[in-house]
Design a protein around this motif. Sequence first.
Motif, PDB file in Angstrom:
ATOM      1  N   ILE A 104      37.653 -20.923 -78.785  1.00 25.42           N
ATOM      2  CA  ILE A 104      38.422 -22.053 -79.299  1.00 25.42           C
ATOM      3  C   ILE A 104      38.486 -21.961 -80.818  1.00 25.42           C
ATOM      4  O   ILE A 104      37.488 -22.100 -81.504  1.00 25.42           O
ATOM      5  CB  ILE A 104      37.809 -23.388 -78.857  1.00 25.42           C
ATOM      6  CG1 ILE A 104      37.903 -23.522 -77.343  1.00 25.42           C
ATOM      7  CG2 ILE A 104      38.523 -24.548 -79.531  1.00 25.42           C
ATOM      8  CD1 ILE A 104      37.344 -24.797 -76.789  1.00 25.42           C
ATOM      9  N   ARG A 164      41.151 -26.286 -81.903  1.00 28.94           N
ATOM     10  CA  ARG A 164      40.233 -27.412 -81.880  1.00 28.94           C
ATOM     11  C   ARG A 164      40.874 -28.669 -82.469  1.00 28.94           C
ATOM     12  O   ARG A 164      40.857 -29.734 -81.869  1.00 28.94           O
ATOM     13  CB  ARG A 164      38.946 -27.076 -82.644  1.00 28.94           C
ATOM     14  CG  ARG A 164      38.063 -28.286 -82.863  1.00 28.94           C
ATOM     15  CD  ARG A 164      36.704 -27.950 -83.431  1.00 28.94           C
ATOM     16  NE  ARG A 164      36.718 -27.138 -84.631  1.00 28.94           N
ATOM     17  CZ  ARG A 164      37.128 -27.539 -85.816  1.00 28.94           C
ATOM     18  NH1 ARG A 164      37.610 -28.758 -85.979  1.00 28.94           N
ATOM     19  NH2 ARG A 164      37.086 -26.730 -86.854  1.00 28.94           N
ATOM     20  N   ARG A 165      41.477 -28.526 -83.652  1.00 29.14           N
ATOM     21  CA  ARG A 165      42.095 -29.692 -84.277  1.00 29.14           C
ATOM     22  C   ARG A 165      43.181 -30.292 -83.388  1.00 29.14           C
ATOM     23  O   ARG A 165      43.319 -31.495 -83.275  1.00 29.14           O
ATOM     24  CB  ARG A 165      42.688 -29.344 -85.645  1.00 29.14           C
ATOM     25  CG  ARG A 165      41.674 -29.185 -86.751  1.00 29.14           C
ATOM     26  CD  ARG A 165      42.281 -29.392 -88.151  1.00 29.14           C
ATOM     27  NE  ARG A 165      41.894 -30.658 -88.738  1.00 29.14           N
ATOM     28  CZ  ARG A 165      40.721 -30.886 -89.341  1.00 29.14           C
ATOM     29  NH1 ARG A 165      39.831 -29.931 -89.436  1.00 29.14           N
ATOM     30  NH2 ARG A 165      40.442 -32.067 -89.830  1.00 29.14           N
ATOM     31  N   VAL A 189      41.559 -32.124 -80.420  1.00 31.43           N
ATOM     32  CA  VAL A 189      41.009 -33.416 -80.827  1.00 31.43           C
ATOM     33  C   VAL A 189      42.115 -34.456 -80.884  1.00 31.43           C
ATOM     34  O   VAL A 189      41.988 -35.572 -80.381  1.00 31.43           O
ATOM     35  CB  VAL A 189      40.295 -33.327 -82.198  1.00 31.43           C
ATOM     36  CG1 VAL A 189      40.011 -34.714 -82.763  1.00 31.43           C
ATOM     37  CG2 VAL A 189      39.001 -32.543 -82.093  1.00 31.43           C
ATOM     38  N   GLU A 190      43.231 -34.062 -81.453  1.00 28.59           N
ATOM     39  CA  GLU A 190      44.336 -35.006 -81.586  1.00 28.59           C
ATOM     40  C   GLU A 190      44.944 -35.337 -80.228  1.00 28.59           C
ATOM     41  O   GLU A 190      45.269 -36.488 -79.947  1.00 28.59           O
ATOM     42  CB  GLU A 190      45.393 -34.434 -82.532  1.00 28.59           C
ATOM     43  CG  GLU A 190      46.367 -35.479 -83.004  1.00 28.59           C
ATOM     44  CD  GLU A 190      47.050 -35.085 -84.321  1.00 28.59           C
ATOM     45  OE1 GLU A 190      48.252 -35.310 -84.410  1.00 28.59           O
ATOM     46  OE2 GLU A 190      46.372 -34.559 -85.238  1.00 28.59           O
ATOM     47  N   GLN A 218      42.873 -37.796 -78.462  1.00 27.36           N
ATOM     48  CA  GLN A 218      43.068 -39.147 -78.972  1.00 27.36           C
ATOM     49  C   GLN A 218      44.361 -39.759 -78.419  1.00 27.36           C
ATOM     50  O   GLN A 218      44.407 -40.929 -78.068  1.00 27.36           O
ATOM     51  CB  GLN A 218      43.088 -39.119 -80.496  1.00 27.36           C
ATOM     52  CG  GLN A 218      42.372 -40.319 -81.099  1.00 27.36           C
ATOM     53  CD  GLN A 218      41.905 -40.057 -82.523  1.00 27.36           C
ATOM     54  OE1 GLN A 218      41.554 -38.931 -82.881  1.00 27.36           O
ATOM     55  NE2 GLN A 218      41.900 -41.103 -83.330  1.00 27.36           N
ATOM     56  N   THR A 264      53.664 -34.831 -80.544  1.00 28.91           N
ATOM     57  CA  THR A 264      52.864 -34.213 -81.600  1.00 28.91           C
ATOM     58  C   THR A 264      53.678 -33.345 -82.553  1.00 28.91           C
ATOM     59  O   THR A 264      53.264 -33.112 -83.678  1.00 28.91           O
ATOM     60  CB  THR A 264      51.804 -33.286 -80.983  1.00 28.91           C
ATOM     61  OG1 THR A 264      52.483 -32.266 -80.235  1.00 28.91           O
ATOM     62  CG2 THR A 264      50.875 -34.047 -80.073  1.00 28.91           C
ATOM     63  N   LEU A 318      34.869 -29.857 -76.001  1.00 25.70           N
ATOM     64  CA  LEU A 318      34.638 -30.021 -77.438  1.00 25.70           C
ATOM     65  C   LEU A 318      33.302 -30.691 -77.734  1.00 25.70           C
ATOM     66  O   LEU A 318      32.931 -30.870 -78.897  1.00 25.70           O
ATOM     67  CB  LEU A 318      35.758 -30.859 -78.065  1.00 25.70           C
ATOM     68  CG  LEU A 318      37.170 -30.310 -77.999  1.00 25.70           C
ATOM     69  CD1 LEU A 318      38.127 -31.247 -78.709  1.00 25.70           C
ATOM     70  CD2 LEU A 318      37.244 -28.928 -78.642  1.00 25.70           C
ATOM     71  N   GLU A 351      34.054 -33.651 -93.554  1.00 30.55           N
ATOM     72  CA  GLU A 351      35.443 -34.028 -93.315  1.00 30.55           C
ATOM     73  C   GLU A 351      35.865 -34.906 -94.492  1.00 30.55           C
ATOM     74  O   GLU A 351      35.281 -35.958 -94.736  1.00 30.55           O
ATOM     75  CB  GLU A 351      35.520 -34.789 -91.985  1.00 30.55           C
ATOM     76  CG  GLU A 351      36.827 -34.773 -91.276  1.00 30.55           C
ATOM     77  CD  GLU A 351      37.250 -33.415 -90.724  1.00 30.55           C
ATOM     78  OE1 GLU A 351      38.427 -33.264 -90.405  1.00 30.55           O
ATOM     79  OE2 GLU A 351      36.396 -32.495 -90.611  1.00 30.55           O
TER      80      GLU A 351
END
Lengths: 213, 213
Positions: A4, A9-10, A13-14, A17, A36, A73, A195
């Motif tokens: 990954i 990964r980013r 994550v989105e 969400q 997206t 994740l 972050e």
Amino acid sequence: MRKISEATRRRLVEIAQILSQTEEKRITSVQLEALTGWTSASIRKDISAIEYSGGVSNGYDVSSLLDAICKALGIARDEQDSKDRGISHKCCIVGLGKLGTALLENSIFYDTAYSIIAGFDANVNRTEILSASFPLYPASKMSQVIPEQKIEYAILTVPNESAKAMAERLASCGIKGIVNYTSVMLSLPKEIAVENVSPVTAMNNLSAKISLG
Amino acid sequence: MRKISEATRRRLVEIAQILSQTEEKRITSVQLEALTGWTSASIRKDISAIEYSGGVSNGYDVSSLLDAICKALGIARDEQDSKDRGISHKCCIVGLGKLGTALLENSIFYDTAYSIIAGFDANVNRTEILSASFPLYPASKMSQVIPEQKIEYAILTVPNESAKAMAERLASCGIKGIVNYTSVMLSLPKEIAVENVSPVTAMNNLSAKISLG
DNA sequence: CGGTGTGAATGCTTTCACAGCC
DNA sequence: GGCTGTGAAAGCATTCACACCG
């Protein structure tokens, strides 16, 4: 599975969400593309990077996909899930100025796997005057409280001048990640994740993004 | 010059921020490697993507490199520079709850190219009771004030429930970019830039980063 | 059909390695 | 000697295109 990448990964994550905010039962990669802006092919590849077999023919099952992504994740989908899987990320707020107190009163992590269990400030007055649903300590107690309570993450809301010093102290207390609301760029050992979410950084990124088209 | 990629852009923004906080006169790519964790080769490539000739032999001149990066990315290095170059990014805060008011009292953009010149809230009471160094309006005035004042960016600090609707309204008012403090993922036309800085998103990224190593 | 999953091809980025410069 | 700037090579990620499935 260890394949990954950062970008994947980013995106995942989105996507997670988004899924957690969808009330539809199923969703297709093309719908996710519309939501997206990433191509459906790339989204399918991302999903294929995690172990997930569900999405046959007519799209993905929102709930099970969300589960799969979260599992891959290592994040929990909500408070319940975090209890079930024994994942609980303890956080602290460092710096109880305007921003810090706004965050602590906001119960920002309601129904997530994260919980704030301590606040710190260099100014002892402030820790005594303010009140929260968790204890507030003077900064001098950091090196004791953080390891003792097994706090993993810190939200850094101190003034810029003290950011570097505080971050280094957090690092030496064994913190694993920092959400940095200051506009100081932190240089920490690379095993500590950072972050950056300061308004200035965000604006610069926005502004550069727009001006480069 | 139109070859500045997403990755390069993000690194350059961060490098610019580091440079603006350095008090050294010169800096080498190896020093930047130590500060950022990216390899020196990659940093040199990034810098070579912008028009910059300065860095001969013993490193880069901090100040002129900062200038060059800012110019290439279309951002201003500070208030003075923004005046000189006639760049001024007008922003507004949408949502004057705890977080919003914390940001507006904080003078977060002191000595940057950004300035907050308006605040909005759906609740008229709040816009009347609160006071700031710039005017506060009821949300109904957004479509009038934003174009009139040529406001380019918005800082979104409304409750999650209203995030989607407000973001869409901002979009229709012609806003160019949004710094999103809510944990709702916004789906907007792709010419509108969004930077997500909610604590929840940040934590999820942190947590995923750590758990994947 | 409308959708996923995935090899193969394409296009980027990063890394390497070294010439050139102070 | 130390450092930049940059072709060439290697390594990734994205896109394409299509077999396969409900």
